[in-house]
Design an enzyme around this catalytic site. Structure first.
Site, PDB file in Angstrom:
ATOM      1  N   LYS A 150       0.835  -1.197   0.000  1.00 23.97           N
ATOM      2  CA  LYS A 150       0.000   0.000   0.000  1.00 23.97           C
ATOM      3  C   LYS A 150       0.880   1.261   0.000  1.00 23.97           C
ATOM      4  CE  LYS A 150      -3.570   1.559   2.906  1.00 23.97           C
ATOM      5  NZ  LYS A 150      -4.446   1.306   4.044  1.00 23.97           N
TER       6      LYS A 150
ATOM      7  N   LYS B   1      18.743  -6.063   7.458  1.00 20.54           N
ATOM      8  CA  LYS B   1      18.282  -7.450   7.542  1.00 20.54           C
ATOM      9  C   LYS B   1      18.549  -8.149   6.200  1.00 20.54           C
ATOM     10  CE  LYS B   1      13.991 -10.119   7.593  1.00 20.54           C
ATOM     11  NZ  LYS B   1      13.525 -10.563   6.326  1.00 20.54           N
TER      12      LYS B   1
ATOM     13  N   LYS C 197      15.695 -11.299   0.503  1.00 17.51           N
ATOM     14  CA  LYS C 197      15.649 -11.320  -0.964  1.00 17.51           C
ATOM     15  C   LYS C 197      15.235  -9.961  -1.510  1.00 17.51           C
ATOM     16  CE  LYS C 197      13.442 -14.947  -0.493  1.00 17.51           C
ATOM     17  NZ  LYS C 197      13.441 -16.179   0.287  1.00 17.51           N
TER      18      LYS C 197
END
Ligand code: ADP
Ligand code: TRP
Length: 330
Positions: free
Chosen positions: A115, A196, A199
């Site tokens: 969003k 972090k 992917k």
């Protein structure tokens, strides 16, 4: 039936697992096969939100199955299966949907992120409803613990919330409340840029990639520009952070001393980290490559896993259908 507690987890089939996946979820989940009844599955229904190619889907499922086996999953002890071999998870997803408020799902990270990127109207309903399918995955096996990385904690809280709402709506203890099992030291494994490892950030170290590629990834870890001769702070470096997650105590102490002493550059530290990773993972890489070739065997493991969990699914589905007054009375 066995009195052992049940550990359940799932993983989306998205190719070569990275070090965050391995240290945060795959490794800890596999270790639990010793003490728990372990049920692990490939989340192909979840992958369907993005993968729209049947040949690719099957390939990804075989790959992740071979990865788990190469990393030490023992199919005699743990059940490893395909999410879609238990189609009742989709049925339970619907039942949970009917007790789940839109507001809860609107707070889910993945949907909120889409969003925020302005993609609200384009994302499919599967993405929106992802946490309900995940709750169903967990609740359909009466799971006790769910080994995952810290990014999945929100999903576990939602799962408990949905189970409670279902139990309250039908006035009984039909669904068991599970707990996330997150290993603190590997809750968030850093990637080569210090964020972090994920992917979506493309900051990966893939321990089962060919040695050359693995070395390249390690060499790309971002470090500051302290000159080689100067002492460095081992508590402020991604190379050391990663080394601490894979090396043994003596090796870690040696690297920390080298940092403090000076004359030990980041290149040396990266080389040590690479060698450690390669030493740990090269036997598994070879095992993966051999297993990956044998699709008939992988298919057999998956089928055997689905057969193992089947009686539990039947029991839980009977319980919830009865609770809701669905299906024929037998
Ligand atoms: P990604 O963020 O790369 O897309 P996934 O969402 O597919 O990874 O995660 C699969 C599993 O690996 C989950 O249980 C997740 O919590 C765990 N995991 C992913 N990245 C990390 C990380 N950097 N540190 C610890 N655990 C992680
Ligand atoms: N959502 C998890 C992930 O992105 C994958 C997953 C699907 C899962 N169903 C699950 C994890 C059930 C644990 C339990 O990594």
């Amino acid at each position: 039936m066995s009195k052992r507690k049940r550990s359940l987890s799932g993983i989306k089939p998205t190719g070569n697992p990275h070090l965050g996946n391995y240290l945060g979820m795959i490794g800890p989940a596999i270790e639990l096969q010793e003490e728990y009844d372990a049920f692990y599955f490939v989340a192909d229904y979840h992958a369907l939100t993005t993968v729209k190619d049947p040949v690719k889907m099957r390939r990804l499922v075989y790959e992740i199955t071979a990865y788990f086996l190469a990393f030490g999953l023992d199919p005699e002890r743990a059940a490893f299966f395909r999410q879609s071999d238990i189609p009742e998870v989709a049925e339970l997803t619907w039942m949970l949907s009917c007790v789940t408020h839109m507001g809860l799902l609107e707070r889910a990270h993945a949907y909120k992120a889409a969003k925020d990127r302005g993609e609200e109207k384009e994302i499919n309903h599967g993405v929106f409803t992802y946490p309900v399918l995940m709750a169903s995955d967990i609740l359909i096996y009466d799971s006790d613990v769910v080994p995952v990385g810290s990014d999945q904690i929100q999903h576990l809280e939602m799962t408990r919330d949905m189970a409670q709402r279902f139990n309250r709506a039908f006035d009984g203890e039909y669904l068991k409340l599970p707990e996330a099992k997150v290993r603190k030291e590997v809750a968030t494994v850093p990637g080569i840029d210090g964020r972090k490892m994920s992917k979506s950030y493309g900051n990966l170290i893939e321990p089962l990639a060919p040695s050359k590629k693995l070395r390249k990834q390690v060499m790309q870890i971002e470090t500051d520009s302290t000159p080689l001769e100067e002492p460095q702070d081992p508590d402020d470096c991604t190379v050391v952070d990663l080394y601490r997650l894979v090396a043994d105590a003596d090796e870690i102490a040696e690297m920390e001393d080298n940092y403090r002493a000076g004359g030990y550059g980041y290149g040396h530290a990266k080389q040590d980290l690479f060698e450690k990773l390669d030493q740990i993972f090269s036997p598994r890489r070879e095992k993966y490559e051999a297993l990956r070739e044998d699709e008939a065997y992988l298919e057999k493991i998956l089928a055997q896993g689905a057969d193992r969990v089947r009686p539990i699914v039947d029991e839980v589905m009977e319980r919830v259908r009865r609770a809701a007054g669905l299906g024929r009375i037998i």
